[in-house]
Design an enzyme around this catalytic site. Structure first.
Site, PDB file in Angstrom:
ATOM      1  N   GLY A 208     -40.472 -40.049  24.973  1.00 29.28           N
ATOM      2  CA  GLY A 208     -40.028 -41.382  24.595  1.00 29.28           C
ATOM      3  C   GLY A 208     -38.520 -41.532  24.650  1.00 29.28           C
ATOM      4  CB  SER A 209     -35.731 -39.341  23.557  1.00 28.48           C
ATOM      5  OG  SER A 209     -36.194 -39.169  22.239  1.00 28.48           O
TER       6      SER A 209
ATOM      7  CG  ASN B 247     -39.584 -44.560  13.988  1.00 22.62           C
ATOM      8  OD1 ASN B 247     -39.049 -45.624  14.299  1.00 22.62           O
ATOM      9  ND2 ASN B 247     -38.899 -43.499  13.634  1.00 22.62           N
TER      10      ASN B 247
ATOM     11  CB  SER C 258     -43.665 -40.398  23.308  1.00 21.80           C
ATOM     12  OG  SER C 258     -43.633 -39.013  23.075  1.00 21.80           O
ATOM     13  N   GLY C 259     -46.393 -39.047  24.793  1.00 23.22           N
ATOM     14  CA  GLY C 259     -47.722 -38.444  24.650  1.00 23.22           C
ATOM     15  C   GLY C 259     -48.043 -37.913  23.268  1.00 23.22           C
ATOM     16  CG  HIS C 260     -45.024 -35.982  20.590  1.00 19.69           C
ATOM     17  ND1 HIS C 260     -44.671 -35.878  19.269  1.00 19.69           N
ATOM     18  CD2 HIS C 260     -43.955 -36.513  21.222  1.00 19.69           C
ATOM     19  CE1 HIS C 260     -43.431 -36.332  19.122  1.00 19.69           C
ATOM     20  NE2 HIS C 260     -42.975 -36.727  20.297  1.00 19.69           N
TER      21      HIS C 260
ATOM     22  CB  THR D 136     -41.414 -29.523  39.605  1.00 17.48           C
ATOM     23  OG1 THR D 136     -40.625 -29.056  40.695  1.00 17.48           O
ATOM     24  CG2 THR D 136     -42.892 -29.270  39.883  1.00 17.48           C
TER      25      THR D 136
ATOM     26  CB  CYS E 208     -34.820 -38.039  14.018  1.00 18.20           C
ATOM     27  SG  CYS E 208     -36.369 -38.490  14.788  1.00 18.20           S
TER      28      CYS E 208
HETATM   29  C1  LIG Z   1     -41.056 -40.383  18.384  1.00 15.02           C
HETATM   30  C2  LIG Z   1     -40.343 -41.620  18.788  1.00 15.02           C
HETATM   31  C3  LIG Z   1     -39.433 -41.618  19.861  1.00 15.02           C
HETATM   32  C4  LIG Z   1     -39.060 -40.359  20.588  1.00 15.02           C
HETATM   33  O1  LIG Z   1     -40.095 -39.882  21.407  1.00 15.02           O
HETATM   34  P1  LIG Z   1     -40.009 -38.374  21.946  1.00 15.02           P
HETATM   35  O2  LIG Z   1     -41.143 -38.262  22.895  1.00 15.02           O
HETATM   36  O3  LIG Z   1     -40.177 -37.507  20.739  1.00 15.02           O
HETATM   37  O4  LIG Z   1     -38.684 -38.229  22.601  1.00 15.02           O
HETATM   38  C5  LIG Z   1     -38.830 -42.801  20.206  1.00 15.02           C
HETATM   39  N1  LIG Z   1     -39.109 -43.945  19.561  1.00 15.02           N
HETATM   40  C6  LIG Z   1     -39.975 -44.008  18.528  1.00 15.02           C
HETATM   41  C7  LIG Z   1     -40.256 -45.301  17.861  1.00 15.02           C
HETATM   42  C8  LIG Z   1     -40.616 -42.837  18.106  1.00 15.02           C
HETATM   43  O5  LIG Z   1     -41.470 -42.887  17.082  1.00 15.02           O
END
Ligand SMILES: *Cc1c(COP(=O)(O)O)cnc(C)c1O
Length: 395
Positions: free
Chosen positions: A70-71, A151, A199-201, A237, A324
């Site tokens: 996501g970042s 978040n 973001s996948g996680h 890659t 964070c």
């Molecule tokens: C977790 C999060 C991110 C960052 O995503 P990553 O994949 O951990 O870099 C960005 N924005 C929000 C709102 C998030 O909750």
């Protein structure tokens, strides 16, 4: 009892995603850029994953760019709009005061490079309105970037309305949808979203992989220079196991969304109702427009950090503010942005649940949190001053 209630920080990978990833290690280990059949098989698997991600967002596969998370997606979206805006002499960006640091810190860097940033106020209702966006748009605005859902406090923003305003004013609209994808129904075309980060996680996929949706025709700048991967817009890659795991998790989350949310919302509302009985507390975030799994409170007269440690000792994994910023002593910028004063912001607790949490786990939280809050208050000099009237209650 072990209770994981920190799903906004990260989620446990699902069996479905893990099983989807295994063949990428064992069989599809080729480089998708290689011309031989081992490489071309990997390429096919990659493009299947891209189509799945696109289908969940209502866009075309070629509008999806895979990133490291996501970042990176946030950085690339914002840097791209800024670069192409500046070329037309437009150097004004609109965002909100409670964005993730991936957005806010990118905007800080752009301010140093001569951009002007307007951060919309989120005190009213712990949310923004499309009208605020409309009022802030100027002739020289090159980007509106507003998160889909917060978040920390769970507020869900009026994204479709913001998209309509941006379309009308012809300003590109990016949304950090990292907390929303897999949890809320999204249709980037209907909602007039030009760019979207995910973001996948955050939806039971693997870590270190994400995606940026970019409406066809909008130009991108590269954050990672390198080969011709991702149509020349993201070198390196491809993380094929990660991408395939993320796509599987996303499809799973979208197919089961309504069923999962019905359960999660019921558990969330039980938690909120139970915790609200604790005296001198306040719910953070928008009560109506709220992420299904988010519960966020401030408790007066305690330290969030001590609360977390004592909850951990009772088997409950939670968070205060965002993961964070933990490690620093500053209270969360999000809680300050919604108007919580320092003392109150320090006593925060975020519980973020998912469909795997059970009623028994919620009951465990509901008996433990009030006990721990009382224990901490009884040890707190601030609480004593509040009780003796030396200090006035804020909540
Ligand atoms: C977790 C999060 C991110 C960052 O995503 P990553 O994949 O951990 O870099 C960005 N924005 C929000 C709102 C998030 O909750």
């Amino acid at each position: 009892m072990q209770v994981y209630a920190d799903n906004a920080a990260t989620t446990k990978i699902s069996d479905h995603a893990l099983r989807a990833m295994m063949p990428c290690f064992e069989k599809f280990y080729g480089n998708p850029s290689s011309l031989h059949s081992v490489g071309q098989e990997a390429k096919e698997v990659l493009e299947e994953a891209r189509a799945k991600v696109a289908a969940c967002l209502g866009c075309e596969a070629r509008e999806i760019y895979f990133t490291s998370g996501g970042s990176e997606a946030d950085n690339q979206a914002i840097r791209s709009a800024a670069f192409y805006g500046a070329r037309k002499g437009k150097k004004h960006i609109i965002s909100t005061a409670f964005e993730h640091h991936a957005v806010l810190h990118t905007l800080n860097a752009l301010e140093k490079e001569g951009f002007e940033v307007t951060l919309l106020d989120v005190k009213e209702g712990h949310n923004i309105t499309a009208q605020q966006v409309k009022d802030a748009i100027r002739e020289d605005t090159c980007l509106v970037t507003c998160m889909y859902a917060n978040n920390e406090i769970g507020s869900v923003l009026p994204v479709a309305e913001i998209g309509a305003v941006c379309k009308e004013k012809n300003v590109p609209f990016h949304t950090d949808a990292v907390q929303a994808v897999g949890h809320l129904h999204i249709d980037v075309k209907k909602q007039n979203i030009d760019m979207l980060s995910l973001s996948g996680h955050k939806f039971h996929g693997p870590k270190g992989v994400g995606a940026l949706y970019v409406r066809r025709g909008l130009p991108l700048v590269n954050i990672i220079e390198g080969g011709a991967q991702e149509r020349g817009k993201r070198g390196g890659t491809e993380n094929l196991p990660g991408i395939v795991g993320m796509a599987a998790a996303m499809e799973d989350a979208c197919v089961n969304m309504d069923k999962n949310n019905a359960k999660v919302v019921a558990l969330r509302d039980k938690l909120i109702a139970g915790l609200e009985k604790i005296p001198h507390c306040a719910l953070n975030g928008d009560r109506e427009n709220r992420l299904p799994g988010n519960v966020s409170f401030c408790f007066e007269g305690i330290e969030g950090e001590s609360l977390l440690l004592l909850l951990d000792a009772q088997g409950i994994a939670a968070s205060s503010g965002s993961a964070c910023t933990s490690g620093s002593l500053d209270p969360s910028h999000v809680l300050l942005a919604i108007g919580r004063v320092h003392d109150v912001a320090h006593g925060s607790l975020r519980l973020s649940i998912c469909h795997e949490n059970t009623e028994e786990e919620i009951d465990h939280i509901l008996t433990t949190v009030p006990q721990v809050v009382e224990l901490l208050r009884n040890m707190s000099p601030v609480w004593r001053d509040l009780q003796t009237g030396k200090r006035e209650y804020i909540l």
